[in-house]
Motif scaffolding. Structure first.
Motif, PDB file in Angstrom:
ATOM      1  N   SER A  17       0.833  -1.208   0.000  1.00 18.44           N
ATOM      2  CA  SER A  17       0.000   0.000   0.000  1.00 18.44           C
ATOM      3  C   SER A  17       0.865   1.255   0.000  1.00 18.44           C
ATOM      4  CB  SER A  17      -0.892   0.024   1.245  1.00 18.44           C
ATOM      5  OG  SER A  17      -1.783  -1.077   1.273  1.00 18.44           O
ATOM      6  N   LEU A  18       0.321   2.294  -0.588  1.00 21.40           N
ATOM      7  CA  LEU A  18       0.921   3.629  -0.526  1.00 21.40           C
ATOM      8  C   LEU A  18      -0.207   4.650  -0.398  1.00 21.40           C
ATOM      9  CD1 LEU A  18       3.638   3.550  -3.366  1.00 21.40           C
ATOM     10  CD2 LEU A  18       4.067   3.707  -0.901  1.00 21.40           C
ATOM     11  N   ARG A  19       0.135   5.790   0.162  1.00 24.61           N
ATOM     12  CA  ARG A  19      -0.845   6.875   0.293  1.00 24.61           C
ATOM     13  C   ARG A  19      -0.241   8.148  -0.284  1.00 24.61           C
ATOM     14  NH1 ARG A  19      -5.327   8.165   3.532  1.00 24.61           N
ATOM     15  NH2 ARG A  19      -5.454  10.338   4.232  1.00 24.61           N
ATOM     16  N   LEU A  20      -0.935   8.722  -1.255  1.00 22.48           N
ATOM     17  CA  LEU A  20      -0.515   9.979  -1.859  1.00 22.48           C
ATOM     18  C   LEU A  20      -1.329  11.130  -1.285  1.00 22.48           C
ATOM     19  CD1 LEU A  20      -0.337   8.917  -5.632  1.00 22.48           C
ATOM     20  CD2 LEU A  20       1.413   8.682  -3.865  1.00 22.48           C
ATOM     21  N   SER A  21      -0.680  12.277  -1.141  1.00 26.77           N
ATOM     22  CA  SER A  21      -1.374  13.473  -0.666  1.00 26.77           C
ATOM     23  C   SER A  21      -1.011  14.654  -1.551  1.00 26.77           C
ATOM     24  CB  SER A  21      -0.993  13.785   0.788  1.00 26.77           C
ATOM     25  OG  SER A  21      -1.474  12.789   1.658  1.00 26.77           O
ATOM     26  N   CYS A  22      -1.910  15.615  -1.622  1.00 24.77           N
ATOM     27  CA  CYS A  22      -1.687  16.793  -2.472  1.00 24.77           C
ATOM     28  C   CYS A  22      -2.398  17.986  -1.845  1.00 24.77           C
ATOM     29  CB  CYS A  22      -2.219  16.522  -3.868  1.00 24.77           C
ATOM     30  SG  CYS A  22      -2.213  17.948  -4.973  1.00 24.77           S
ATOM     31  N   ALA A  23      -1.698  19.098  -1.769  1.00 25.26           N
ATOM     32  CA  ALA A  23      -2.298  20.321  -1.251  1.00 25.26           C
ATOM     33  C   ALA A  23      -1.721  21.511  -2.004  1.00 25.26           C
ATOM     34  CB  ALA A  23      -2.034  20.464   0.245  1.00 25.26           C
TER      35      ALA A  23
END
Length: 115
Positions: A17-23
């Motif tokens: 699993s991986l988790r991407l974030s963007c802001a």
């Protein structure tokens, strides 16, 4: 100049699993939709998942049941939780935000899934 800042890419074995974030670097606009796209070498950029301001979601068939797109309470950050990753998920992932000013794109973050 507004920039979308992405984080969370990397290398993982198949099934991981991986988790991407963007802001955005700053919010000088109203966001009405957020999305993740990806582009593998030799392929066109494709939509992975999209979330509207009312939190309606849409997924590519290839990721349904494995990926989940979410946004924070302020609706100015978008995340992509990717589970049960497969080698065919290997690509550069791009964050996109549709606003009342224009569409913004992140610089891309590499996701590599090994078999």
């Amino acid at each position: 100049q507004v920039q979308l800042v992405e984080s969370g890419g990397g290398w993982v074995q198949a099934g991981g699993s991986l988790r991407l974030s963007c802001a955005p670097s700053r919010t000088a606009f109203s966001i009405y939709a957020m999305a993740w796209y990806r582009q593998a070498p030799g392929n066109e950029r494709e939509l992975v998942a999209q979330i509207s301001i009312d939190r309606t979601t849409n997924y590519a068939d290839s990721v349904k049941g494995r990926f989940a797109i979410t946004t924070n309470k302020a609706r100015n950050t978008v995340n992509l939780q990717m589970n049960n990753l497969k080698p065919e998920d290997t690509a550069v992932y791009y964050c996109n935000m549709g606003t009342n000013v224009r569409d913004y794109w992140g610089q891309g973050t590499q996701v590599t899934v090994s078999s």
